[in-house]
Scaffold this motif. Structure first.
Motif, PDB file in Angstrom:
ATOM      1  N   ILE A   1     -33.098  75.074   6.191  1.00 46.76           N
ATOM      2  CA  ILE A   1     -33.097  73.774   5.534  1.00 46.76           C
ATOM      3  C   ILE A   1     -32.489  72.723   6.463  1.00 46.76           C
ATOM      4  O   ILE A   1     -31.789  73.048   7.426  1.00 46.76           O
ATOM      5  CB  ILE A   1     -32.298  73.785   4.206  1.00 46.76           C
ATOM      6  N   LYS A   2     -32.793  71.467   6.168  1.00 47.37           N
ATOM      7  CA  LYS A   2     -32.156  70.328   6.816  1.00 47.37           C
ATOM      8  C   LYS A   2     -31.468  69.534   5.712  1.00 47.37           C
ATOM      9  O   LYS A   2     -31.961  69.485   4.583  1.00 47.37           O
ATOM     10  CB  LYS A   2     -33.213  69.460   7.518  1.00 47.37           C
ATOM     11  N   TYR A   3     -30.367  68.886   6.036  1.00 49.39           N
ATOM     12  CA  TYR A   3     -29.623  68.226   4.969  1.00 49.39           C
ATOM     13  C   TYR A   3     -28.869  67.014   5.494  1.00 49.39           C
ATOM     14  O   TYR A   3     -28.541  66.903   6.671  1.00 49.39           O
ATOM     15  CB  TYR A   3     -28.645  69.202   4.309  1.00 49.39           C
ATOM     16  N   VAL A   4     -28.626  66.072   4.552  1.00 53.41           N
ATOM     17  CA  VAL A   4     -27.801  64.895   4.815  1.00 53.41           C
ATOM     18  C   VAL A   4     -26.865  64.736   3.633  1.00 53.41           C
ATOM     19  O   VAL A   4     -27.158  65.191   2.525  1.00 53.41           O
ATOM     20  CB  VAL A   4     -28.653  63.619   4.988  1.00 53.41           C
ATOM     21  N   GLU A   5     -25.748  64.104   3.867  1.00 54.23           N
ATOM     22  CA  GLU A   5     -24.821  63.853   2.760  1.00 54.23           C
ATOM     23  C   GLU A   5     -25.459  62.858   1.788  1.00 54.23           C
ATOM     24  O   GLU A   5     -26.044  61.854   2.198  1.00 54.23           O
ATOM     25  CB  GLU A   5     -23.495  63.310   3.271  1.00 54.23           C
ATOM     26  N   ALA A   6     -25.353  63.158   0.511  1.00 56.06           N
ATOM     27  CA  ALA A   6     -25.900  62.297  -0.540  1.00 56.06           C
ATOM     28  C   ALA A   6     -24.858  61.256  -0.920  1.00 56.06           C
ATOM     29  O   ALA A   6     -23.792  61.606  -1.439  1.00 56.06           O
ATOM     30  CB  ALA A   6     -26.303  63.126  -1.751  1.00 56.06           C
ATOM     31  N   ILE A   7     -25.157  59.987  -0.683  1.00 54.21           N
ATOM     32  CA  ILE A   7     -24.199  58.899  -0.895  1.00 54.21           C
ATOM     33  C   ILE A   7     -24.805  57.853  -1.824  1.00 54.21           C
ATOM     34  O   ILE A   7     -25.879  57.305  -1.515  1.00 54.21           O
ATOM     35  CB  ILE A   7     -23.806  58.244   0.443  1.00 54.21           C
ATOM     36  N   PRO A   8     -24.174  57.537  -2.928  1.00 54.64           N
ATOM     37  CA  PRO A   8     -24.699  56.485  -3.813  1.00 54.64           C
ATOM     38  C   PRO A   8     -24.856  55.160  -3.061  1.00 54.64           C
ATOM     39  O   PRO A   8     -24.001  54.774  -2.268  1.00 54.64           O
ATOM     40  CB  PRO A   8     -23.637  56.380  -4.911  1.00 54.64           C
ATOM     41  N   GLY A   9     -25.990  54.486  -3.292  1.00 51.52           N
ATOM     42  CA  GLY A   9     -26.263  53.221  -2.628  1.00 51.52           C
ATOM     43  C   GLY A   9     -27.046  53.368  -1.349  1.00 51.52           C
ATOM     44  O   GLY A   9     -27.498  52.369  -0.778  1.00 51.52           O
ATOM     45  N   HIS A  10     -27.243  54.600  -0.860  1.00 52.90           N
ATOM     46  CA  HIS A  10     -28.008  54.832   0.357  1.00 52.90           C
ATOM     47  C   HIS A  10     -29.462  55.173   0.012  1.00 52.90           C
ATOM     48  O   HIS A  10     -29.752  55.766  -1.035  1.00 52.90           O
ATOM     49  CB  HIS A  10     -27.421  55.985   1.167  1.00 52.90           C
ATOM     50  N   THR A  11     -30.362  54.785   0.932  1.00 49.80           N
ATOM     51  CA  THR A  11     -31.777  55.145   0.804  1.00 49.80           C
ATOM     52  C   THR A  11     -32.133  56.137   1.904  1.00 49.80           C
ATOM     53  O   THR A  11     -31.714  55.985   3.057  1.00 49.80           O
ATOM     54  CB  THR A  11     -32.678  53.909   0.902  1.00 49.80           C
ATOM     55  N   TYR A  12     -32.906  57.137   1.548  1.00 49.92           N
ATOM     56  CA  TYR A  12     -33.310  58.200   2.467  1.00 49.92           C
ATOM     57  C   TYR A  12     -34.831  58.232   2.551  1.00 49.92           C
ATOM     58  O   TYR A  12     -35.522  58.094   1.536  1.00 49.92           O
ATOM     59  CB  TYR A  12     -32.791  59.551   1.974  1.00 49.92           C
ATOM     60  N   VAL A  13     -35.355  58.410   3.770  1.00 54.18           N
ATOM     61  CA  VAL A  13     -36.793  58.560   3.957  1.00 54.18           C
ATOM     62  C   VAL A  13     -37.091  60.028   4.210  1.00 54.18           C
ATOM     63  O   VAL A  13     -36.375  60.704   4.966  1.00 54.18           O
ATOM     64  CB  VAL A  13     -37.299  57.695   5.127  1.00 54.18           C
TER      65      VAL A  13
END
Length: 272
Positions: free
Chosen positions: A205-217
């Protein structure tokens, strides 16, 4: 015939709202509208442009075509400097042009800006849960607009809380990138061409920290692009908005300002 009816109606409306002495007969058309912009929506395209300065301006006609140098068809008339194309369909690319007309039925040339848009589906206030708490409600399938199990075949991304930190995860055949803080889901216009999160050795898997207010593509396994904006995280639950481009390989998630001066191009539009 449709175009003539719309223009005549516009002139009657304008004459009723203005003193007839405010303008005199002439045969000079207004300048073509400038700075045409569009905003990509779900089965709709919002079109904006700079307001003309002519004192005898009566309104605007809006046209569309399926290609830049194709035939442009009239889709509506407006007295404001914006128009919403509610007839646009998701997954179809439209080219737009605007003309200005005056009280004497003098119509400008088509606007010179190259303006195109491809509507795509979107959704708001969807919820996912931590895969360790509710695995069947932790993944999302863009193509089906539905919440799915994180390990289901259709899961494009999934939500996880691990050792007190929240993450957005994708499988190894998908890519993800944090675009940073945004005001809303519309702030990200195009998917990037690089900067994707690499996979860690020994993981699938690949992952990024989930942060409120951020947009992910997200670049899905079947070569489509989507964006996710986290609006809130509370306990084991994440709330997000999303948009998904259904056209394979199309990075267009929302047009903010995509216009080029047509005067510098050799292509000539066919008649409208």
């Amino acid at each position: 015939m449709k175009k003539m009816i719309l223009i005549v109606a516009a002139i009657i409306f304008a004459a009723g709202c203005h003193n007839v002495n405010d303008w005199e007969y002439d045969s000079i058309p207004p300048m073509p509208p400038r700075n045409i912009n569009t905003i990509t929506g779900d089965n709709r395209v919002d079109i904006y442009w700079q307001r003309n300065k002519e004192p005898d301006l009566a309104g605007y006609n809006v046209y569309f075509s399926y290609s830049y140098d194709g035939t442009y068809e009239l889709i509506g008339t407006t007295y404001d400097n914006y128009f919403v194309d509610y007839g646009a369909r998701n997954g179809v690319t439209y080219y737009y042009a605007v003309t200005a007309f005056d009280y004497n039925n003098n119509e400008s040339e088509l606007s010179y800006d190259v303006v195109y848009d491809t509507p795509r589906p979107e959704g708001f206030d969807r919820a996912l849960f931590d895969l360790h708490v509710s695995p069947s409600n932790s993944g999302y399938d863009f193509s089906d607009y539905s919440v799915v199990p994180y390990d289901g075949e259709g899961a494009d991304f999934f939500f996880e809380k691990y050792e007190g930190i929240y993450y957005l995860n994708v499988w190894e055949d998908t890519d993800i990138q944090d675009m940073g803080p945004t005001y809303d889901i519309y702030d990200v216009s195009f998917a990037p061409t690089d900067g994707w999160v690499p996979i860690n050795d020994g993981e699938n898997i690949k992952y990024v920290e989930a942060i409120p207010g951020h947009t992910y593509v997200i670049w899905t396994w079947d070569n489509r692009y989507a964006k996710v904006r986290i609006s809130a995280i509370a306990g084991d639950r994440m709330i997000f908005d999303w948009a998904y481009q259904t056209v394979e390989g199309n990075r267009q998630l929302k047009i903010n300002r995509k216009s080029i001066d047509r005067k510098n191009l050799s292509l000539q539009r066919k008649g409208r």
